[in-house]
Design an enzyme around this catalytic site. Structure first.
Site, PDB file in Angstrom:
ATOM      1  N   ASP A 194     -20.743  11.450   9.028  1.00  0.00           N
ATOM      2  CA  ASP A 194     -19.357  10.998   8.944  1.00  0.00           C
ATOM      3  C   ASP A 194     -18.949  10.535  10.350  1.00  0.00           C
ATOM      4  O   ASP A 194     -19.667  10.750  11.330  1.00  0.00           O
ATOM      5  CB  ASP A 194     -18.435  12.098   8.398  1.00  0.00           C
ATOM      6  CG  ASP A 194     -17.194  11.474   7.743  1.00  0.00           C
ATOM      7  OD1 ASP A 194     -16.815  10.351   8.138  1.00  0.00           O
ATOM      8  OD2 ASP A 194     -16.598  12.094   6.845  1.00  0.00           O
TER       9      ASP A 194
HETATM   10  C1  BGC Z   1     -14.051   9.749   6.550  1.00  0.00           C
HETATM   11  C2  BGC Z   1     -15.070   9.103   5.654  1.00  0.00           C
HETATM   12  C3  BGC Z   1     -15.122   7.627   5.891  1.00  0.00           C
HETATM   13  C4  BGC Z   1     -15.417   7.398   7.354  1.00  0.00           C
HETATM   14  C5  BGC Z   1     -15.684   5.968   7.732  1.00  0.00           C
HETATM   15  C6  BGC Z   1     -14.168   9.307   7.996  1.00  0.00           C
HETATM   16  O1  BGC Z   1     -13.088   9.726   8.738  1.00  0.00           O
HETATM   17  O2  BGC Z   1     -14.181  11.144   6.459  1.00  0.00           O
HETATM   18  O3  BGC Z   1     -14.764   9.393   4.323  1.00  0.00           O
HETATM   19  O4  BGC Z   1     -16.051   7.019   5.056  1.00  0.00           O
HETATM   20  O5  BGC Z   1     -14.348   7.922   8.107  1.00  0.00           O
HETATM   21  O6  BGC Z   1     -14.590   5.187   7.864  1.00  0.00           O
END
Ligand code: BGC
Length: 724
Positions: A285
């Site tokens: 993530d």
């Molecule tokens: C979120 C994810 C997301 C990622 C990319 C993160 O803060 O938890 O769900 O896909 O950002 O943008």
């Protein structure tokens, strides 16, 4: 299939080029406004800039794509590129100006639509409609791939039983089986049958694993649970997505039983690859590899890189920890080059599967224009929104007669930008239709007034609006930023000023319909008692207003059913239907499991939802076949309007060596039933679905009584047992 080509390519790569393939980069804004893509997202989510401003900045501000690094082969993928021109320009650099010409992979959060926004996933799950789920995913893939996107960070299949957690809005609710079905169908919709097709988009399932079980419903918080619970209730939806062919998976921010998912070898390697046979890519993530230092699991970024890569984490999303450290770690022998090569192979495999080595440019601006927000997409968004709404209460008000004059109160009725929900960063907000917009467009007589902000709730104005109207519509609930990521709430009741607004409306004596816009279950016991009609609209997307009028005026008979329990009060959270019985189930006597100050039951249970007709269930029969139970039930549409009913089948293992849930969804069917018609609905439940994990973590189906419940929601069911 591509393994030889992958091997040959890897043999030509330097360590830095290999590390580059594992580095996902986010563009940064430069010039007057100098922030990274993540910071910009952060600013939008915490309300420092609006979504409109976010969109404007993304399309107009000068951006730094770190092109020097790109040319040096140090960037393998991007997160956040949202248009064909930029995607093709960067791709051209990768293909023509880097030493090995390896194409880029573009990822983006296409969660529930790209420019055309469909209802938030929690809402869409309430349609219990696999065909619809697939169609909206296909549509999102068409629109997003036209803008150059190759991979979406979706579906999110984090089972979420705690209404305090803001990200409950992003998945299919509290039930394991429903998340399995929803996830598998979304994967099929996004990816299609052939990834080389220009409309196909890789599904990156998230957040592996059990992110939805964050302690106290606080985002990013720890998850500590028995392995049995993890395997029975939380892992199956991710597995279902992998089985459906998902080619990427994102690790969750949280730790599980003390080990952050980002560096969790048992998840990323043992379960995912060895047990489930996954051959795709794992992605961290955002910034999560670096954040392992904050978790206190490693002393520094260098160790974070080492632990993550060794555990099976392939792509480092935007923390730059891999590009900074992998070369040195390999030199020192702390990471085997073979481990690096395997991670790189996984990334390259995806690029081959997408056909990028042969056709690196899958779109152009013409296609982008043609396939953005077209009429067909808007039609589907409208259908999806109407099918996702849940009629919670209706005492003789709805559907409204043609010509009814509406008195609309509450800012959410006139706020296009609020209709998209929290995770719709690509949304074209101007294209959204609010309830007030829809009334204007469709010539529905209406008066609109009173604000969302506390000081603007004005009794006199509400009286005036009531005097000019036949029915009052109260637009209440949450701003979109009140749910979604980093939007946990410790109080899920309606804010005081909305309660005041409702009271003023009730005092006018006019019939009141409450329309709820929200991204999580809300605790609304008073409203449920006093307001004669309540429609749960969620954050319905681009066609919000039109879909609302479809339901309010009866062009569409509501059919949605809740996939998340609506508690009385926040203190009951986490509250979910598939709980276990204690030794002292709640009852009249004092020493039973209950609360002193609140009922034990929810306001609205899982699976609940009304329609403008009513359905009667009868004649539940279960036939024991060799390997499965065959269950049939007769469902009659006993009203005067055609409708669609969601028939739900639950099971309970009545007595087992480990405590089992009082009920657990095992199958469902959505059926069109004409007024007066009776249909026979059949389910086949294989016996091997009836097991659980024993103390030794073996999956067992224990002989004994199994009780099946079939009905219109998790509480109103017919029941019948069989003995295995
Ligand atoms: C979120 C994810 C997301 C990622 C990319 C993160 O803060 O938890 O769900 O896909 O950002 O943008």
């Amino acid at each position: 299939m591509y393994e030889e080509r992958i091997k040959t390519l890897i043999a030509q790569m330097t360590i830095n080029e290999k590390a580059g393939q594992l580095q996902q980069c986010g563009p940064s804004l430069v010039g007057a406004f100098e922030v990274s893509f993540e910071e910009l997202l952060d600013m939008m989510f915490d309300g420092r800039i609006s979504q409109e401003e976010f969109g404007r900045l993304m399309s107009t501000a000068e951006q730094d794509f770190h092109e020097e690094d790109l040319k040096a082969g140090l960037i393998g993928s991007y997160n956040g590129i949202d248009n064909a021109a930029t995607a093709n320009r960067l791709q051209k650099i990768a293909v023509e100006e880097t030493r090995l010409g390896i194409p880029l992979l573009f990822g983006y959060d296409v969660i529930h639509g790209f420019r055309t926004i469909t209802p938030i996933p929690l809402a869409e799950s309430c349609a219990w409609d696999e065909e619809l789920w697939e169609k909206t995913a296909e549509m999102a893939a068409k629109e997003a791939t036209a803008a150059g996107i190759h991979m979406t960070f979706a579906p999110m299949v984090d089972v979420a039983k705690d209404a305090r957690w803001g990200r409950i809005s992003e998945g299919a609710g509290e039930d394991t089986y429903l998340n399995e079905r929803y996830g598998a169908v979304k994967v099929a919709g996004f990816q299609g049958e052939d990834l080389t097709k220009k409309n196909a988009m890789i599904a990156c399932v998230k957040h592996f694993a059990a992110y939805g079980a964050a302690e106290a419903g606080r985002d990013y918080n720890r998850v500590d649970m028995s392995l049995q619970k993890l395997y029975e209730e939380y892992l199956p939806p991710y597995e279902a997505c992998i089985k459906a062919g998902a080619r990427a998976i994102m690790a969750a921010f949280n730790d599980i039983n003390g080990v952050p998912c980002t560096v969790n070898a048992s998840l990323l390697t043992d379960i995912l690859r060895k047990s489930w046979g996954f051959t795709g890519v794992t992605v961290s993530d955002a910034n999560a590899v670096a954040e392992c230092v904050n978790h206190g699991i490693v002393p520094d970024r260098r160790s974070a890189a080492k632990e993550a890569l060794n555990a099976g984490m392939n792509i480092d999303m935007t923390s730059n920890v891999y590009s900074e450290n992998l070369a040195e770690l390999i030199e020192c022998g702390e990471v085997e080059e073979d481990v690096l090569d395997q991670a790189v192979a996984n990334v390259l495999r995806l690029k081959y599967e997408l056909g990028l080595f042969d056709y690196p440019y899958r779109t152009d601006e013409k296609r982008e224009e043609r396939e953005t927000l077209c009429k067909e997409y808007r039609g589907l968004a409208r259908e999806a929104a109407a099918k996702s709404m849940v009629l919670l209460k209706n005492v003789g008000i709805l559907p409204l007669k043609k010509g009814t004059r509406l008195g609309i109160v509450g800012e959410l009725a006139n706020a296009k930008g609020e209709m998209t929900g929290a995770w719709a960063i690509g949304a074209d907000v101007e294209a959204c239709i609010s309830l007030v917009d829809a009334c204007r467009i469709q010539n529905v007589p209406y008066t609109y007034g009173a604000g969302y902000e506390e000081m603007m709730v004005n009794k006199e104005e509400i009286k005036k609006i009531a005097a000019e109207s036949d029915v009052l519509i109260a637009a209440i609930g949450e701003h979109k930023e009140e749910s979604g990521e980093a939007a946990s709430r410790a109080d899920i009741s309606l804010p005081e000023y909305q309660v005041t607004m409702l009271n003023y409306m009730l005092e006018t004596g006019k019939p009141v319909v409450a329309v709820l816009f929200n991204g999580r279950p809300l605790a609304i016991p008073e409203a449920a008692e006093q307001i004669p009609a309540i429609l749960e609209a969620w954050h319905p997307g681009t066609e919000a207003g039109n879909a609302l009028l479809d339901i309010l005026f009866g062009a569409v008979n509501p059919s949605g059913k809740l996939t998340t329990t609506f508690p009385y009060t926040t203190g009951q959270c986490p509250m979910y239907y598939a709980h276990i019985n204690t030794g002292r189930p709640g009852g009249k006597s004092k020493f039973t499991s209950k609360y002193l100050d609140t009922p034990l039951e929810p306001v609205y249970p899982f699976g609940y939802g009304l329609s403008y007709t009513n359905y009667e269930y009868s004649d539940l029969r279960i036939i024991k076949k060799k390997d499965a139970a065959r269950i049939t039930v007769q469902v009659q549409n006993a009203g005067r309007i055609d409708g669609e009913e969601i028939v739900q089948c639950y099971v309970q293992d009545v007595s087992a060596k480990r405590v089992r849930p009082v009920k657990k969804l095992i199958a469902f069917k959505k059926r069109e039933i004409k007024a007066g018609e009776t249909v026979s609905v059949e389910f086949t439940v294989p016996f091997d679905k009836l097991g659980y994990f024993n103390d030794e973590m073996q999956y067992v189906v224990e002989p004994g009584e199994f009780k099946f419940y079939v009905g219109k929601n998790s509480e109103e069911c017919l029941a019948e047992s069989i003995v295995l």
